[in-house]
Design a protein around this motif. Structure first.
Motif, PDB file in Angstrom:
ATOM      1  N   PHE A   1     -14.187  -2.040 -43.464  1.00 57.52           N
ATOM      2  CA  PHE A   1     -12.821  -1.661 -43.813  1.00 57.52           C
ATOM      3  C   PHE A   1     -11.829  -2.698 -43.292  1.00 57.52           C
ATOM      4  N   ALA A   2     -12.049  -3.144 -42.048  1.00 56.60           N
ATOM      5  CA  ALA A   2     -11.146  -4.123 -41.444  1.00 56.60           C
ATOM      6  C   ALA A   2     -11.190  -5.442 -42.208  1.00 56.60           C
ATOM      7  N   VAL A   3     -12.386  -5.853 -42.635  1.00 58.63           N
ATOM      8  CA  VAL A   3     -12.526  -7.097 -43.393  1.00 58.63           C
ATOM      9  C   VAL A   3     -11.803  -6.987 -44.736  1.00 58.63           C
ATOM     10  N   ARG A   4     -12.014  -5.859 -45.408  1.00 57.45           N
ATOM     11  CA  ARG A   4     -11.348  -5.659 -46.710  1.00 57.45           C
ATOM     12  C   ARG A   4      -9.842  -5.618 -46.538  1.00 57.45           C
ATOM     13  N   LYS A   5      -9.390  -4.928 -45.482  1.00 57.23           N
ATOM     14  CA  LYS A   5      -7.955  -4.827 -45.220  1.00 57.23           C
ATOM     15  C   LYS A   5      -7.368  -6.201 -44.962  1.00 57.23           C
ATOM     16  N   ASN A   6      -8.080  -6.997 -44.169  1.00 52.01           N
ATOM     17  CA  ASN A   6      -7.619  -8.342 -43.860  1.00 52.01           C
ATOM     18  C   ASN A   6      -7.570  -9.212 -45.114  1.00 52.01           C
ATOM     19  N   LYS A   7      -8.590  -9.072 -45.957  1.00 55.04           N
ATOM     20  CA  LYS A   7      -8.627  -9.820 -47.207  1.00 55.04           C
ATOM     21  C   LYS A   7      -7.478  -9.408 -48.117  1.00 55.04           C
ATOM     22  N   GLU A   8      -7.204  -8.104 -48.185  1.00 58.51           N
ATOM     23  CA  GLU A   8      -6.110  -7.579 -49.004  1.00 58.51           C
ATOM     24  C   GLU A   8      -4.766  -8.115 -48.519  1.00 58.51           C
ATOM     25  N   GLU A   9      -4.577  -8.132 -47.197  1.00 65.70           N
ATOM     26  CA  GLU A   9      -3.316  -8.612 -46.627  1.00 65.70           C
ATOM     27  C   GLU A   9      -3.137 -10.106 -46.901  1.00 65.70           C
TER      28      GLU A   9
ATOM     29  N   ALA B   1      -2.045 -10.685 -50.465  1.00 63.39           N
ATOM     30  CA  ALA B   1      -0.751 -10.110 -50.850  1.00 63.39           C
ATOM     31  C   ALA B   1       0.315 -11.201 -50.933  1.00 63.39           C
ATOM     32  N   ILE B   2       1.228 -11.020 -51.868  1.00 65.07           N
ATOM     33  CA  ILE B   2       2.337 -11.958 -52.076  1.00 65.07           C
ATOM     34  C   ILE B   2       3.620 -11.314 -51.558  1.00 65.07           C
ATOM     35  N   GLN B   3       4.376 -12.053 -50.784  1.00 66.16           N
ATOM     36  CA  GLN B   3       5.678 -11.557 -50.331  1.00 66.16           C
ATOM     37  C   GLN B   3       6.755 -12.175 -51.214  1.00 66.16           C
ATOM     38  N   ALA B   4       7.608 -11.335 -51.777  1.00 67.43           N
ATOM     39  CA  ALA B   4       8.600 -11.822 -52.736  1.00 67.43           C
ATOM     40  C   ALA B   4       9.851 -10.952 -52.692  1.00 67.43           C
ATOM     41  N   MET B   5      10.945 -11.523 -53.153  1.00 66.38           N
ATOM     42  CA  MET B   5      12.216 -10.792 -53.232  1.00 66.38           C
ATOM     43  C   MET B   5      12.375 -10.178 -54.623  1.00 66.38           C
ATOM     44  N   TYR B   6      12.860  -8.943 -54.649  1.00 65.11           N
ATOM     45  CA  TYR B   6      13.117  -8.243 -55.915  1.00 65.11           C
ATOM     46  C   TYR B   6      14.543  -8.533 -56.355  1.00 65.11           C
ATOM     47  N   ILE B   7      14.689  -9.084 -57.584  1.00 66.76           N
ATOM     48  CA  ILE B   7      16.008  -9.467 -58.082  1.00 66.76           C
ATOM     49  C   ILE B   7      16.197  -8.925 -59.499  1.00 66.76           C
ATOM     50  N   PRO B   8      16.849  -7.775 -59.643  1.00 66.44           N
ATOM     51  CA  PRO B   8      17.141  -7.261 -60.984  1.00 66.44           C
ATOM     52  C   PRO B   8      18.334  -7.999 -61.597  1.00 66.44           C
ATOM     53  N   TYR B   9      18.339  -8.077 -62.918  1.00 64.91           N
ATOM     54  CA  TYR B   9      19.480  -8.682 -63.611  1.00 64.91           C
ATOM     55  C   TYR B   9      19.554  -8.116 -65.020  1.00 64.91           C
ATOM     56  N   GLY B  10      20.703  -8.297 -65.682  1.00 57.05           N
ATOM     57  CA  GLY B  10      20.883  -7.761 -67.023  1.00 57.05           C
ATOM     58  C   GLY B  10      20.767  -6.250 -67.025  1.00 57.05           C
ATOM     59  N   GLU B  11      20.314  -5.694 -68.142  1.00 56.10           N
ATOM     60  CA  GLU B  11      20.216  -4.235 -68.269  1.00 56.10           C
ATOM     61  C   GLU B  11      18.935  -3.683 -67.665  1.00 56.10           C
TER      62      GLU B  11
ATOM     63  N   LYS C   1      18.241  -4.686 -55.157  1.00 55.29           N
ATOM     64  CA  LYS C   1      18.358  -6.141 -55.175  1.00 55.29           C
ATOM     65  C   LYS C   1      18.335  -6.700 -53.753  1.00 55.29           C
ATOM     66  N   GLY C   2      17.467  -7.658 -53.527  1.00 53.85           N
ATOM     67  CA  GLY C   2      17.348  -8.259 -52.205  1.00 53.85           C
ATOM     68  C   GLY C   2      16.203  -7.712 -51.378  1.00 53.85           C
ATOM     69  N   ASN C   3      15.603  -6.579 -51.810  1.00 49.80           N
ATOM     70  CA  ASN C   3      14.444  -6.043 -51.094  1.00 49.80           C
ATOM     71  C   ASN C   3      13.340  -7.102 -51.007  1.00 49.80           C
ATOM     72  N   ILE C   4      12.734  -7.218 -49.842  1.00 51.37           N
ATOM     73  CA  ILE C   4      11.568  -8.082 -49.674  1.00 51.37           C
ATOM     74  C   ILE C   4      10.330  -7.205 -49.798  1.00 51.37           C
ATOM     75  N   LEU C   5       9.458  -7.553 -50.735  1.00 52.46           N
ATOM     76  CA  LEU C   5       8.303  -6.730 -51.068  1.00 52.46           C
ATOM     77  C   LEU C   5       7.006  -7.451 -50.699  1.00 52.46           C
ATOM     78  N   LYS C   6       6.027  -6.653 -50.339  1.00 50.82           N
ATOM     79  CA  LYS C   6       4.658  -7.170 -50.228  1.00 50.82           C
ATOM     80  C   LYS C   6       3.900  -6.620 -51.426  1.00 50.82           C
ATOM     81  N   ILE C   7       3.353  -7.516 -52.241  1.00 47.60           N
ATOM     82  CA  ILE C   7       2.762  -7.152 -53.525  1.00 47.60           C
ATOM     83  C   ILE C   7       1.257  -7.382 -53.459  1.00 47.60           C
ATOM     84  N   TYR C   8       0.493  -6.308 -53.641  1.00 52.49           N
ATOM     85  CA  TYR C   8      -0.963  -6.354 -53.557  1.00 52.49           C
ATOM     86  C   TYR C   8      -1.566  -6.301 -54.965  1.00 52.49           C
ATOM     87  N   GLY C   9      -2.671  -6.995 -55.161  1.00 52.35           N
ATOM     88  CA  GLY C   9      -3.330  -6.955 -56.461  1.00 52.35           C
ATOM     89  C   GLY C   9      -4.526  -7.882 -56.505  1.00 52.35           C
ATOM     90  N   ASN C  10      -4.943  -8.202 -57.750  1.00 57.30           N
ATOM     91  CA  ASN C  10      -6.153  -9.013 -57.909  1.00 57.30           C
ATOM     92  C   ASN C  10      -5.892 -10.512 -57.824  1.00 57.30           C
TER      93      ASN C  10
END
Length: 274
Positions: free
Chosen positions: A25-33, A36-46, A82-91
Motif C-alpha cells: 500500500f505504501a509503495v502504491r501510495k508513493n507511486k501515486e503521489e 500526481a500533477i500539481q496545477a492551478m485551476y483557472i476558469p475563463y469565459g462562460e 480561480k487560483g486553487n492549487i490542485l493535486k491531480i491524480y491519474g494514469n
C-alpha cells in the motif's frame, strides 16, 4: 505443545501478510503521489478553464467524481475557485494537443486555496486560446471514449436545429436549420468500437436536457424505413458532475441520435458506431 506451535506459525503468517500489504500500500501510495500533477485551476469565459502547471504546461482534464477540498470534503467542479492549487491524480497519459488533454484523471484534491490574482500571470495564455463564442453559432458535440490503445475524442455530425440567442444589441434572434434525418445523412460521423464501450458526450455548452435514440445501422440510407417514421430505441443517458453526459456500454452497429435542449433551443447530433 504442538497446537501452540501451529497457532504461533499462523499468527506469524498473518502478521507477515499484514506487513506485506502495508508495504505494498505504501509503495502504491508513493507511486501515486509521485505521478500526481500539481496545477492551478483557472476558469475563463462562460464554461471554460485551464489547468496551469510549471512541469506539465497548460491542459484540461476529464473531471472525476472524486474531487476534494482542502479539508478533505467531497465537492464538485463548480465549487473550485480561480487560483486553487490542485493535486491531480491519474494514469499520467496526456494527449498531445494545445492545451493538452488529460482524460485519465481519477482524483483531484485542493492543496492550497490560492488567490484569483495568482492566475493573472497566465492571462497571456488565456488571451491566446480563448475566442469569444459567437452567440449565433449553436453548440457542437464531441464523443470521448477509451480503447485498448488510447483515449479517443471524436467529432459528431450536427443536424437540424432551432437556436435562439441575443445579438450584441440585446435583441432576440432565432435561427432554424433543416437537415436530413441522421439515417440519411451522407456526412454522418462514425466511431469504431470493438466491444461495448462507455461514451462521454462533451458539449461546448452544457445543455439543460439530453435524450438519445438509436437505430440499427443496417437501416442507414434505407429510404423506405426512413419514410416509415421509425421511433428507434431509447438509450439511457446520465448526467455527470463535470457537465458531460454518459452513454453506458454503447455497441457497434447502431446510429445514435442525440437531441440536446438549451431553454427553448434544440440541436440534433448523430454518429454511427462500427
Amino acid at each position: 505443545m504442538k497446537k501452540k506451535h501451529i497457532i504461533l506459525i499462523l499468527v506469524s503468517a498473518v502478521i507477515l501478510i499484514l506487513i506485506a500489504l502495508a508495504v505494498l500500500f505504501a509503495v502504491r501510495k508513493n507511486k501515486e503521489e509521485k505521478a500526481a500533477i500539481q496545477a492551478m485551476y483557472i476558469p475563463y469565459g462562460e464554461d471554460s478553464y485551464i489547468m496551469a502547471s510549471d512541469e506539465s504546461g497548460v491542459f484540461t482534464v476529464h473531471f472525476p467524481e472524486d474531487i476534494y477540498d482542502i479539508n478533505g470534503k467531497k465537492i464538485t467542479q463548480d465549487q473550485l475557485v480561480k487560483g486553487n492549487i490542485l493535486k491531480i491524480y491519474g494514469n499520467g497519459i496526456m494527449l498531445e494537443s494545445y492545451p493538452g488533454q488529460y482524460p485519465g484523471v481519477t482524483k483531484i484534491k485542493v492543496v492550497e486555496q490560492g488567490s484569483p490574482s495568482d492566475a493573472d500571470r497566465y492571462q497571456d495564455i488565456i488571451d491566446m486560446i480563448y475566442q469569444e463564442p459567437d452567440p449565433a453559432e449553436p453548440p457542437s458535440l464531441d464523443v470521448n471514449y477509451r480503447t485498448d490503445l488510447a483515449v479517443v475524442t471524436a467529432i459528431t455530425t450536427r443536424g437540424g436545429f432551432r437556436w435562439e440567442y441575443q445579438d450584441k444589441d440585446g435583441a432576440a434572434q432565432s435561427v432554424v436549420a433543416d437537415a436530413p434525418s441522421m439515417l440519411a445523412n451522407s456526412d454522418l460521423a462514425d466511431i469504431s468500437l470493438t466491444d461495448p464501450t462507455d461514451l462521454t458526450l462533451l458539449f461546448t455548452k452544457k445543455p439543460d436536457e439530453v435524450t438519445v435514440i438509436r437505430y440499427t445501422s443496417d437501416h442507414y440510407k434505407d429510404q423506405a424505413y426512413i419514410e416509415s417514421n421509425p421511433q428507434g430505441e431509447h438509450v439511457e443517458v446520465s448526467a455527470v458532475e463535470d457537465g458531460s453526459y454518459l452513454i453506458s456500454q454503447a455497441e457497434a452497429g447502431y446510429i445514435y441520435v442525440v437531441r440536446a435542449v438549451w431553454g427553448s433551443s434544440e440541436v440534433e447530433f448523430g454518429f454511427m458506431t462500427k
